[in-house]
Scaffold this active site. Structure first.
Site: not given
Ligand code: FAD
Length: 512
Positions: A46, A52, A85, A102, A156, A339, A350, A352
């Site tokens: 959507s 996020i 990185k 590292p 190594q 998430l 971790t 991703i």
């Molecule tokens: P989201 O990005 O939230 O996507 C959810 C999707 O579901 C969206 O497309 C939304 O539209 C859809 N959706 C929800 N409800 C509905 C509905 N009712 N109808 C239709 N669609 C819907 N990870 C790393 O690996 N490295 C990092 O450096 C890192 N930094 C982070 C820092 C913070 C502060 C946070 C909170 C997280 C971080 N993460 C990091 C985690 C990372 O952001 C997530 O693992 C990654 O973005 C995956 O998110 P997602 O796709 O699960 O969820």
């Protein structure tokens, strides 16, 4: 065989709910995996709800993930505003010091005994430099250099690995373009309802706000924190780990680039958590992660903003999370990724990587319509163990920090999970590493944190006594000098990025 009232036979319709990093990575990988099998993959997202939008630091497995889809480093780096990185630099976790975790090893093992025992012996004699100085990966990161590792490392000391910092939205878009090329169908709509089978409780379909119903055999929940399918529809519970992982809030903000981009993520300890700096090519990503019990929003926001060198490009955005994981990642005919399956905190980048391993595991255990419990149980056991191991590794940092203040005192005072206590006990007793199944981090990573915090064992390998102290000091000096020479001969990060621009679509070649 059939299970739960479902008939067996090949899965024909996979429905992915969510188009964030998790959804589009799953769509790309499953789209490629199922291409030509007759199985249709549909992704529903959507644009009203959005993603996020954070998650910009990765670990090296991301490069293997996109390589398996036929993508090169140069292609992904250019498409996603990415930099290299080589590790994570921890600043002030031990006040006044910094060290690097590292993606690589430390020193050279001798006579079948791990390097760190020799380092510890030399250190006792006052003849060892900080651990970082024996690691090529750590020193490249520290000095702001970057290169591709040599293919067949001569020793190594030449072994290191690298990952990316990237723009999360652009990475998801790149995955989407690939997924659509391999036939994944995208629907932009809000899911208003989820229909379950009356007897089995399996998900039959999702209803869009347009009224249309999308039916599926296998549903992948990538809907983010809310867990639309796994949590809300199927009622799978969430294990709250906030008694261990105290951080539960973040502010994230983008800023203009300030100076040359470092070739590492920087994480600096703060009052009640820590601050990240992630260099991209055109901007920087910044954020503070903190415990709302120990710091107020305004205070944390000010602490973040006053420690960013470049001009802010937006208002800081607040994010709340509950550290933990779903009781099970796979329930009925629904697998949660990203998430929706849980979140710890971003200290070691971790999240991703857990998406990647979740996708890989799903491919290895891809079900048919029977959803054999053996497959589901194995998936859930592996996922749970992997997440618990990552949790322990993150906890280690907080446990070993010597910072003062109520938050840091609470981190040291907590009762640790038994699995982590056992690791710490063995390290203390003998400088040895306890290894469990499905660990994302190798002993070299644990050593980086133990060594960085100078949390050293009481006893070391007795075999080390056979080495003459003067000879040992010479060997260590040679290793250190070899690392320093290689770092000096390696391009700076900016020079490395220029070679990425020059590379067409062929793999990057080592320039060291
Ligand atoms: P989201 O990005 O939230 O996507 C959810 C999707 O579901 C969206 O497309 C939304 O539209 C859809 N959706 C929800 N409800 C509905 C509905 N009712 N109808 C239709 N669609 C819907 N990870 C790393 O690996 N490295 C990092 O450096 C890192 N930094 C982070 C820092 C913070 C502060 C946070 C909170 C997280 C971080 N993460 C990091 C985690 C990372 O952001 C997530 O693992 C990654 O973005 C995956 O998110 P997602 O796709 O699960 O969820």
């Amino acid at each position: 065989m059939s299970f739960g009232g479902q008939s067996s036979g090949a899965i024909e319709r996979v429905v992915i709910v969510g188009g964030g990093t998790a959804g589009w990575m799953a769509a790309a990988a499953l789209g490629a995996y199922l291409a030509g099998t007759g199985t249709r993959v549909t992704l529903i997202e959507s644009s009203e709800i959005g993603t996020i939008g954070v998650g910009e630091a990765t670990i090296p497995t991301i490069r293997r993930f996109y390589a398996s889809l036929g993508m090169t480093d140069a292609e992904v780096m250019r498409a996603c505003d990415a930099t290299a990185k080589l590790g994570i630099r921890f600043v002030d976790w031990k006040p006044g010091t910094s060290f690097v975790h590292p993606f690589g090893r430390f020193g050279q093992d001798l006579r079948g005994i791990d390097f760190h025992h020799y380092w510890l012996k030399a250190r006792q004699a006052g003849q060892a430099a900080p651990l970082d100085e024996y690691s090529l990966g750590a020193m490249l990161a520290r000095e702001g250099h970057a290169s591709v590792p040599v293919p067949n490392p001569p020793s190594q000391l030449s072994i290191f690995d690298w990952a990316l910092h990237f723009d999360a939205a652009r990475f998801a878009a790149h995955m989407r373009a690939f997924a659509e090329r391999v036939g994944v169908i995208r629907i932009d709509a809000r899911i208003a309802d989820v229909a379950l089978h009356g007897e089995t409780g399996f998900i039959e379909s999702v209803a869009l706000d347009s009224g249309e119903r999308i039916e599926g055999d296998l549903f992948i929940d990538c809907s983010g924190f809310r867990g639309l399918l796994i949590g809300e529809a199927l009622g799978v519970g969430y294990q709250d780990w906030s008694h261990w992982l105290l951080c539960d809030t973040a502010f994230a903000v983008q800023s203009e680039r300030a100076g040359e981009p470092p070739s590492c993520t920087t994480v600096t300890a703060r009052t009640a958590g820590w601050q990240w700096r992630i260099p991209l090519r055109s901007r920087e990503g910044n954020g503070i992660v903190f415990s709302s019990t120990y710091q107020g929003d305004e205070d944390a926001r000010t602490e973040l903003v006053s420690n960013i060198a470049g001009k802010l490009l937006m208002e800081p955005r607040k994010l709340r999370f509950t550290p933990g994981r779903r009781d099970v990642a796979w329930a009925k005919n629904c697998v949660a990724l990203g998430l929706a399956s849980g979140f710890l905190e971003p200290l070691e980048s971790t999240s991703i990587a857990l998406i990647e391993t979740g996708i890989e595991r799903l491919k290895q255990l891809f079900p048919d319509k029977g959803f054999d419990p053996a497959v589901v149980t194995e998936y859930n056991d592996q996922s749970a163990e992997e997440m618990e191991r990552v949790r322990d590794f993150i906890l280690l940092h907080y446990r070993l920090s010597t910072r003062e203040g109520p938050f840091w005192d609470a981190c040291r005072a907590m009762i640790l999970p038994d699995s982590l206590s056992a690791k710490l006990d063995l390290w203390r007793a003998r400088g040895a590493f306890l290894r469990y199944r499905w660990e994302m981090f190798s002993p070299a990573s644990w050593l980086a944190i133990y060594g960085g915090f100078e949390h050293l064992p009481e006893r070391i390998d007795p075999g080390v006594a056979a080495v003459d102290p003067a000879e040992l000091a010479r060997a260590l000096a040679q290793m250190r000098a070899a690392v320093a020479r290689t770092v000096a001969d390696t391009p700076t990060h900016s020079e490395f990025l220029a070679t990425v621009d020059g590379a067409a679509t062929e793999p990057l070649r080592t320039s060291a």
